[in-house]
Design an enzyme around this catalytic site. Sequence first.
Site, PDB file in Angstrom:
ATOM      1  N   GLY A   1     -26.832  43.993 -16.896  1.00  0.00           N
ATOM      2  CA  GLY A   1     -28.035  44.110 -16.076  1.00  0.00           C
ATOM      3  C   GLY A   1     -27.786  45.061 -14.924  1.00  0.00           C
ATOM      4  N   GLY A   2     -28.489  44.807 -13.836  1.00  0.00           N
ATOM      5  CA  GLY A   2     -28.361  45.665 -12.658  1.00  0.00           C
ATOM      6  C   GLY A   2     -26.956  45.640 -12.075  1.00  0.00           C
TER       7      GLY A   2
ATOM      8  N   GLY B   1     -20.537  84.022 -16.928  1.00  0.00           N
ATOM      9  CA  GLY B   1     -20.876  83.136 -15.819  1.00  0.00           C
ATOM     10  C   GLY B   1     -19.777  82.127 -15.568  1.00  0.00           C
ATOM     11  N   ALA B   2     -19.063  81.762 -16.617  1.00  0.00           N
ATOM     12  CA  ALA B   2     -18.007  80.763 -16.457  1.00  0.00           C
ATOM     13  C   ALA B   2     -16.892  81.291 -15.553  1.00  0.00           C
ATOM     14  CB  ALA B   2     -17.462  80.360 -17.822  1.00  0.00           C
TER      15      ALA B   2
HETATM   16  C1  HXC Z   1     -25.462  31.267 -13.660  1.00  0.00           C
HETATM   17  C2  HXC Z   1     -24.005  31.606 -15.393  1.00  0.00           C
HETATM   18  C3  HXC Z   1     -24.487  32.929 -15.559  1.00  0.00           C
HETATM   19  C4  HXC Z   1     -25.521  33.368 -14.689  1.00  0.00           C
HETATM   20  C5  HXC Z   1     -22.947  32.595 -17.002  1.00  0.00           C
HETATM   21  N1  HXC Z   1     -23.054  31.457 -16.312  1.00  0.00           N
HETATM   22  N2  HXC Z   1     -23.824  33.516 -16.580  1.00  0.00           N
HETATM   23  N3  HXC Z   1     -24.472  30.797 -14.438  1.00  0.00           N
HETATM   24  N4  HXC Z   1     -25.964  32.529 -13.757  1.00  0.00           N
HETATM   25  N5  HXC Z   1     -26.040  34.592 -14.785  1.00  0.00           N
HETATM   26  C6  HXC Z   1     -22.258  30.251 -16.473  1.00  0.00           C
HETATM   27  C7  HXC Z   1     -22.547  29.513 -17.768  1.00  0.00           C
HETATM   28  O1  HXC Z   1     -23.631  28.635 -17.602  1.00  0.00           O
HETATM   29  C8  HXC Z   1     -21.229  28.757 -17.962  1.00  0.00           C
HETATM   30  O2  HXC Z   1     -21.221  27.645 -17.107  1.00  0.00           O
HETATM   31  C9  HXC Z   1     -20.213  29.720 -17.431  1.00  0.00           C
HETATM   32  O3  HXC Z   1     -20.908  30.610 -16.583  1.00  0.00           O
HETATM   33  C10 HXC Z   1     -19.538  30.519 -18.527  1.00  0.00           C
HETATM   34  O4  HXC Z   1     -20.550  31.096 -19.340  1.00  0.00           O
HETATM   35  P1  HXC Z   1     -20.471  31.024 -20.941  1.00  0.00           P
HETATM   36  O5  HXC Z   1     -21.810  31.424 -21.444  1.00  0.00           O
HETATM   37  O6  HXC Z   1     -19.915  29.697 -21.366  1.00  0.00           O
HETATM   38  O7  HXC Z   1     -19.382  32.139 -21.243  1.00  0.00           O
HETATM   39  P2  HXC Z   1     -19.315  33.159 -22.435  1.00  0.00           P
HETATM   40  O8  HXC Z   1     -19.556  32.447 -23.722  1.00  0.00           O
HETATM   41  O9  HXC Z   1     -18.035  33.880 -22.269  1.00  0.00           O
HETATM   42  O10 HXC Z   1     -20.532  34.153 -22.233  1.00  0.00           O
HETATM   43  C11 HXC Z   1     -20.574  35.035 -21.103  1.00  0.00           C
HETATM   44  C12 HXC Z   1     -21.967  35.703 -20.968  1.00  0.00           C
HETATM   45  C13 HXC Z   1     -23.054  34.638 -20.931  1.00  0.00           C
HETATM   46  C14 HXC Z   1     -22.155  36.656 -22.132  1.00  0.00           C
HETATM   47  C15 HXC Z   1     -21.915  36.534 -19.684  1.00  0.00           C
HETATM   48  O11 HXC Z   1     -22.708  33.614 -19.991  1.00  0.00           O
HETATM   49  C16 HXC Z   1     -24.389  35.189 -20.574  1.00  0.00           C
HETATM   50  O12 HXC Z   1     -25.043  35.788 -21.403  1.00  0.00           O
HETATM   51  N6  HXC Z   1     -24.781  34.958 -19.326  1.00  0.00           N
HETATM   52  C17 HXC Z   1     -26.057  35.407 -18.826  1.00  0.00           C
HETATM   53  C18 HXC Z   1     -26.088  36.903 -18.696  1.00  0.00           C
HETATM   54  C19 HXC Z   1     -27.359  37.383 -18.075  1.00  0.00           C
HETATM   55  O13 HXC Z   1     -28.370  37.524 -18.731  1.00  0.00           O
HETATM   56  N7  HXC Z   1     -27.335  37.532 -16.755  1.00  0.00           N
HETATM   57  C20 HXC Z   1     -28.446  37.961 -15.977  1.00  0.00           C
HETATM   58  C21 HXC Z   1     -28.490  39.495 -16.153  1.00  0.00           C
HETATM   59  S1  HXC Z   1     -29.801  40.197 -15.270  1.00  0.00           S
HETATM   60  P3  HXC Z   1     -20.395  26.321 -17.428  1.00  0.00           P
HETATM   61  O14 HXC Z   1     -20.759  25.374 -16.357  1.00  0.00           O
HETATM   62  O15 HXC Z   1     -20.835  25.867 -18.790  1.00  0.00           O
HETATM   63  O16 HXC Z   1     -18.957  26.712 -17.425  1.00  0.00           O
HETATM   64  C22 HXC Z   1     -29.086  40.569 -13.867  1.00  0.00           C
HETATM   65  C23 HXC Z   1     -30.003  41.234 -12.926  1.00  0.00           C
HETATM   66  C24 HXC Z   1     -29.245  41.892 -11.846  1.00  0.00           C
HETATM   67  O17 HXC Z   1     -27.963  40.386 -13.645  1.00  0.00           O
HETATM   68  C25 HXC Z   1     -30.149  42.897 -11.197  1.00  0.00           C
HETATM   69  C26 HXC Z   1     -29.484  43.571 -10.089  1.00  0.00           C
HETATM   70  C27 HXC Z   1     -30.330  44.689  -9.579  1.00  0.00           C
END
Ligand code: HXC
Length: 519
Positions: free
Chosen positions: A178-179, A413-414
């Site tokens: 994401g961001g 040019g290079a």
């Molecule tokens: C809160 C989160 C989290 C999140 C993971 N966790 N991502 N908690 N917010 N964004 C937590 C899970 O609930 C889990 O908690 C622990 O972290 C480990 O995650 P798992 O899924 O068990 O790990 P894994 O299987 O290795 O997968 C990793 C992952 C997946 C691929 C990153 O967690 C995932 O897809 N997360 C969400 C990604 C996402 O969409 N993020 C938002 C992006 S948008 P527990 O308690 O079970 O250990 C964004 C916008 C930013 O970021 C904009 C900025 C301008």
Amino acid sequence: MKDKTIRKTNKQIIEELQARRELARSGGGVERVKKQHNAGKLTARERISLLLDEGTFEETDMFVIHKIREFGMDGKTIPGDGVVTGSGKIFGRLVYVYAQDFTVFGGSLSSAHASKIVKIMKLAIQNQAPLIGMNDSGGARIQEGVESLGGYADVFLQNALASGVIPQISLVMGPCAGGAVYSPAMTDFTFMIKGTSYMFVTGPDVVKTVTSEEVTFEELGGADTHTTKSSVADGSFVNDLEGLKEVRRFFTFLPSNNNEKLDPRKTDDSIKRISPSLDTLIPQNPNTPYDIKELIETIADENDFFELQKEYAKNIVIGFIRLDGLTVGVVANQPLVLAGCLDIDSSRKAARFVRFCDAFNIPIFTLVDVPGFMPGTTQEYGGIIKHGAKLLFAYAEATTPKVTLITRKAYGGAYDVMSSKHLRGDANYAWPTAEIAVMGAKGAVEILNRSDLNDKELIETKTKEYEDRFANPFIAAERGFIDDIIIPNNTRFRVIQAFSKLKTKNQKNPKKKFGNIPL
Ligand code: HXC
């Protein structure tokens, strides 16, 4: 009246502090740490301790917790809130660091987590010390919402403010989606770990929904993708251990800020070391390629070259060496790939590097063997004019010491672009094998004798004539565009001499807010 409340003893208070510290240090707990290790990743604290000199880490904000109440997060806190921040030393020099802790809420970024990062970024800027971030995070803390997005923007702002003031390095060591990818992208250098890190704006599921493409995490945003295809990453390493060791090595090439002149590193490599192999580096046939890295490594102190973006736009080579102990940025056409032509990717790659060197007053050594800009519709439609202009602009505005060596071709040019005398090259040298001309002899003769193209003998004679007249460095030297024609085996000495005279260089561009480089 006696105070009946039972106060804790000092010993108990200190023990409580130790217990709180232990709790923070244990991160997300034994099971999650085990999961992290099983995934081939170190924890945030392990990473920091390997990155920094032993015993130098001072942690800040160890007890910070989030304030989220929704989605079952009320009271569900872990001290530190998923990021370890602080300062320490690398080879005795101050550095500010943060490492996201994937074992705590997946390293996800809450506003509290972001504030910790912002705090040490501000300290790094104020105290003029580099910043190294280790990213391993699930992105914005989903339970928090817009506050976490605000937190990201706060980090991005500091990235922009720090740019050109202190070097910023990102080590992407896990998910970065994401961001969240934009903070590393705004730093000076991004390194990734093969197999365990990935960066993308939207993950494979969203990609499939929107474009119907089926792509794996690795293909979409793994280390290979970003070092070979997108150029988002400047390098990758096989695991955390190698990555942290190499970033320590990389750090030694960089000054701490835009005011600091890095102390020369002690070297036993004599400045007068002669390199006889360079006398035969250029092949007899002007169209036979050779490896420009041989020249770079041969003249560098202890032959040590830290190459950046080595798997991307291989027709240009960039990286750092030391000459007589001082860091020098190298930009070199690579005749082994596309004959060293400048194209869109190589222009962008080199331009950004030139700007980094200039921002931090790192001298630039440019090695030229370039037959010109790459022709064709792909390049024109892709905007080679604009992208080529980036490199031209970067060299033209650079006031850092610039030494240039033309080893063979410097056509068209290079020739101008590659840190020529006309763009304020301070010392412009050529080897006797240099060919400085508007274009290669064959092309030139074919244009000048279009109606006689079938007369093979005439074309051959004219080509020979053109080569004799222009395929040498003397005409440029007669006009002062080349300061001297040097013997290849003595290159190290001559280049070191040139840079040593430029240590007190003082050149300023006209006063302005900033130039408008063609982005
Ligand atoms: C809160 C989160 C989290 C999140 C993971 N966790 N991502 N908690 N917010 N964004 C937590 C899970 O609930 C889990 O908690 C622990 O972290 C480990 O995650 P798992 O899924 O068990 O790990 P894994 O299987 O290795 O997968 C990793 C992952 C997946 C691929 C990153 O967690 C995932 O897809 N997360 C969400 C990604 C996402 O969409 N993020 C938002 C992006 S948008 P527990 O308690 O079970 O250990 C964004 C916008 C930013 O970021 C904009 C900025 C301008």
